[in-house]
Design an enzyme around this catalytic site. Structure first.
Site, short mmCIF file in Angstrom:
data_model
loop_
_atom_site.label_atom_id
_atom_site.label_comp_id
_atom_site.label_asym_id
_atom_site.label_seq_id
_atom_site.Cartn_x
_atom_site.Cartn_y
_atom_site.Cartn_z
CD GLU A 50 -1.45 -1.67 -4.89
OE1 GLU A 50 -0.46 -1.46 -5.57
OE2 GLU A 50 -1.08 -2.09 -3.59
CB CYS B 116 -0.84 -0.02 1.04
SG CYS B 116 -1.79 1.34 1.34
#
Length: 257
Positions: free
Chosen positions: A111, A2
């Site tokens: 993402e 992340c």
């Protein structure tokens, strides 16, 4: 991993969700990047009998954990994520996993779906389905320089992605549900082995992945339009362009990093 996330809710909404009190005003943040300040929530000092203060505290810390034993930050890598599978045993994280577990308020994360064959990528904004706030599992550390200056820092714990996210990337942040906040934050009576069951993917249907433009790739882009929905890219290798009869080496199949 992340590497970017967002926090859009107001201080009042964050206070209500995490049972906090007295947050200072802050604006919506659409594109939070490593090394920037982030908000984290930890357990507060033990409550005295009859006290009515919240038993949780909010801190503003650097995103990028720095273990207390590091001598020179310049010689140490930036730890923005901690793998949930090894956080309790890896030297960089095990002290924080035992003594300084935290919650990181978020509205979702970004993402990138990457294709090795073409070198192309498609950004996705992954948020709770329909919007709202969530809590990433985090670790916090305090580092002190030889001359006495201090720095608080944090990392986001990740785990294997569930089916809602795995088509984009194979990792996702660990998300702690409200009913588990107290147990996760309780480092006095709950050892890492007692909370290991919380290090898992979010329930199916909890997150939705929205394709967004490449604007989010640049840290300087911090306006709401970084979350505007777009049509996802089609990864097309040069050899697959119309008029080119040479097939691609992977027969058009996508591969992910």
């Amino acid at each position: 991993m992340c590497g970017r996330f967002s926090l859009l809710q107001s201080p009042e909404e964050v206070e209500a969700f995490f049972a906090l009190d007295g947050l200072e005003a802050f604006p919506p943040r659409y594109n939070i990047a490593p090394t920037q300040p982030i908000l984290v929530v930890t357990a507060g000092p033990p409550l005295e009998p009859g006290s009515n203060r919240p038993d949780r505290e909010a801190h503003l810390v650097r995103w990028g954990l720095l273990p207390s034993w590091v001598k020179d930050p310049k010689d140490f890598p930036l730890l923005i994520n901690a793998r949930g599978e090894t956080a309790a045993t890896k030297a960089s994280f095990r002290t924080a996993m035992r003594h300084k577990r935290a919650l990181i308020p978020a509205s979702g994360f970004y993402e990138w779906k990457r294709d090795k064959a073409t070198g192309q990528s498609q950004a996705y904004w992954v948020r709770p389905a329909g919007g709202g706030i969530c809590a990433f599992a985090g670790l916090m550390e305090n580092w002190m320089a030889p001359e006495g200056s201090e720095m608080d820092s944090a990392a986001i714990i990740t785990t294997a992605a569930n089916a809602d996210v795995s088509f984009v990337h194979d990792r996702m942040p660990v998300t702690i549900m409200p009913e588990d906040f107290a147990r996760w934050l309780d480092c006095r009576t709950q050892e890492p082995r007692h909370v290991a069951d919380l290090i898992k993917p979010a329930p199916l249907g909890y997150f939705e992945a929205i394709p967004v433009s490449d604007k989010v790739n640049k840290v300087a882009n911090t306006s709401p339009d970084v979350q505007d929905r777009v049509e996802p890219k089609e990864f097309v290798a040069k050899s697959d362009k119309p008029g080119d009869s040479t097939p691609s080496s992977d027969d058009g199949q996508m591969s992910f990093l």
